[in-house]
Design an enzyme around this catalytic site. Structure first.
Site, PDB file in Angstrom:
ATOM      1  N   SER A   1      26.499  -3.644 -13.229  1.00  0.00           N
ATOM      2  CA  SER A   1      25.701  -4.572 -12.310  1.00  0.00           C
ATOM      3  C   SER A   1      26.096  -5.110 -11.131  1.00  0.00           C
ATOM      4  CB  SER A   1      25.278  -5.872 -13.329  1.00  0.00           C
ATOM      5  OG  SER A   1      26.374  -6.471 -13.584  1.00  0.00           O
TER       6      SER A   1
ATOM      7  N   LYS B   1      23.379 -15.132 -14.105  1.00  0.00           N
ATOM      8  CA  LYS B   1      24.203 -15.020 -13.008  1.00  0.00           C
ATOM      9  C   LYS B   1      23.500 -15.909 -11.907  1.00  0.00           C
ATOM     10  CE  LYS B   1      25.312 -10.203 -14.457  1.00  0.00           C
ATOM     11  NZ  LYS B   1      25.331  -8.851 -14.048  1.00  0.00           N
TER      12      LYS B   1
END
Length: 355
Positions: A247, A293
């Site tokens: 990611s 996140k």
């Protein structure tokens, strides 16, 4: 002192002892809850880490004002205590274990897989960044990367995460589709010779094809990915500090490109976080845990957050990120990106922070 007062006076110590026993029992049960496993993993906001100190490009120049940051999710096996916590905390989530680790996969397999995926993501980020900066990049397809093996199927006994399948019955398998096409011509019970690389050493094995679960096709039971050799004209070192997964691809691409293009300060003085996988054509892909996140980026003081616009509807990573940003009332700007060019164009359109 009256008889009633004397009676009450004599009973108080017993009540206190009862409370003490209750408190002790609760403490014991609470302590035991940390040792009682569940079939879940718990995920929480991780951290936002500056990429400048982690990545060094030969002859490159690092921004002195702004920064690019990758974002992480904290994940661990949920004991009973964490299981209860996740049900009452707004920023903790439970994930069934089978969605994190494959059946029969141990923690060592999981770490090995996550690190292999991170290594691949780093190489792709380098290729995309150098091409974006106008450099020639050589990409050579090497084979089928084993990213997992399915419990109870033939490959489980022989192949390991990180192995690279290079041929089936002598026919080259330069990418995952070659493996699938080679096996599609076979039937259950057929044997195939698999040639593979492990730690640079070639080996061969005979495997018997079996019907794949929840599928009409046959196979050996691997989770495939493409393995390629990428040659770039300058050296790049990336100290990923044990971070796994794909990611960080987008943000690593931006940091490498920024160091390569010494004529432009791409960050414009801003603290820029984000997430998203990266493909060789520059496409930014969906990731998990984007809500965590966003919180990690906000906690680190990020002013811009890039989120994958992977679908055109409300299920996209971008819409998830936007919803979280609104919930936590952050001033951070959430920006949708479909490819790395979208992120570069957005940053080029911004005025320097201190102008």
């Amino acid at each position: 002192m009256s008889e009633n007062q004397l009676y009450a006076h004599k009973r108080r110590p017993k009540g206190r002892r009862g409370f003490s026993w209750t408190l002790a029992l609760v403490s014991i049960l609470l302590g035991l809850s940390f040792f009682i496993p569940t079939n879940y993993y718990v995920t929480r906001p991780g951290s936002a880490i500056e990429l400048g100190p982690m990545i060094n490009v030969e002859g490159g120049k690092k921004d002195e004002t702004g920064s690019f940051m990758l974002t992480t999710v904290r994940m661990g096996e949920a004991n009973l205590a964490w299981y209860v916590y996740a049900h009452v905390a707004s920023d903790a989530e439970l994930m069934p274990k089978e969605l994190v680790v494959s059946k029969g996969e141990n923690s060592e397999d999981f770490v090995r897989r996550e690190q292999a995926v991170m290594d691949n993501s780093q190489k792709i980020a380098e290729a995309v960044a150098f091409r974006l900066a106008g450099y020639d990049v050589k990409v050579e397809k090497q084979g089928v990367w084993v990213m997992g093996t399915l419990e109870g199927l033939p490959a489980k006994q022989v192949l390991k995460i990180g192995d690279v399948i290079t041929s089936v019955d002598g026919a080259r398998t330069t990418e995952a589709k070659d493996l699938l096409q080679a096996l599609a011509k076979k039937s259950a019970g057929d044997q195939v010779e698999i040639t593979y690389l492990r730690d640079g050493q070639e080996a061969k094995t005979m495997l018997t094809l079996v019907p794949l679960p929840e599928s009409k096709s046959v196979g050996i039971g691997v989770r495939p990915d493409n393995k390629q050799s990428i040659t770039i004209p300058k050296a790049v070192t990336i100290a990923s500090q044990g971070i796994g997964g794909p990611s960080a691809g987008l943000m690593m691409t931006l940091e490498i490109y920024d160091q390569l293009d010494t004529s432009v300060d791409l960050t414009k003085g801003y603290k820029i976080a984000g997430t998203g996988t990266i493909s060789l054509d520059g496409t930014v892909g969906r990731i998990g845990g984007i809500n965590h996140k966003v919180i990690a980026a906000d906690n680190a003081g990020a002013e811009i957050f890039f989120a994958p616009q992977d679908t055109p509807d409300a299920t996209s990573n971008y819409e998830e990120a936007l919803a979280t940003a609104k919930r936590i009332k952050t001033n951070m700007k959430v920006v949708p990106v479909k490819n790395v060019g979208d992120a570069v164009s957005y940053l080029n359109s911004q005025k320097p922070k201190n102008s």
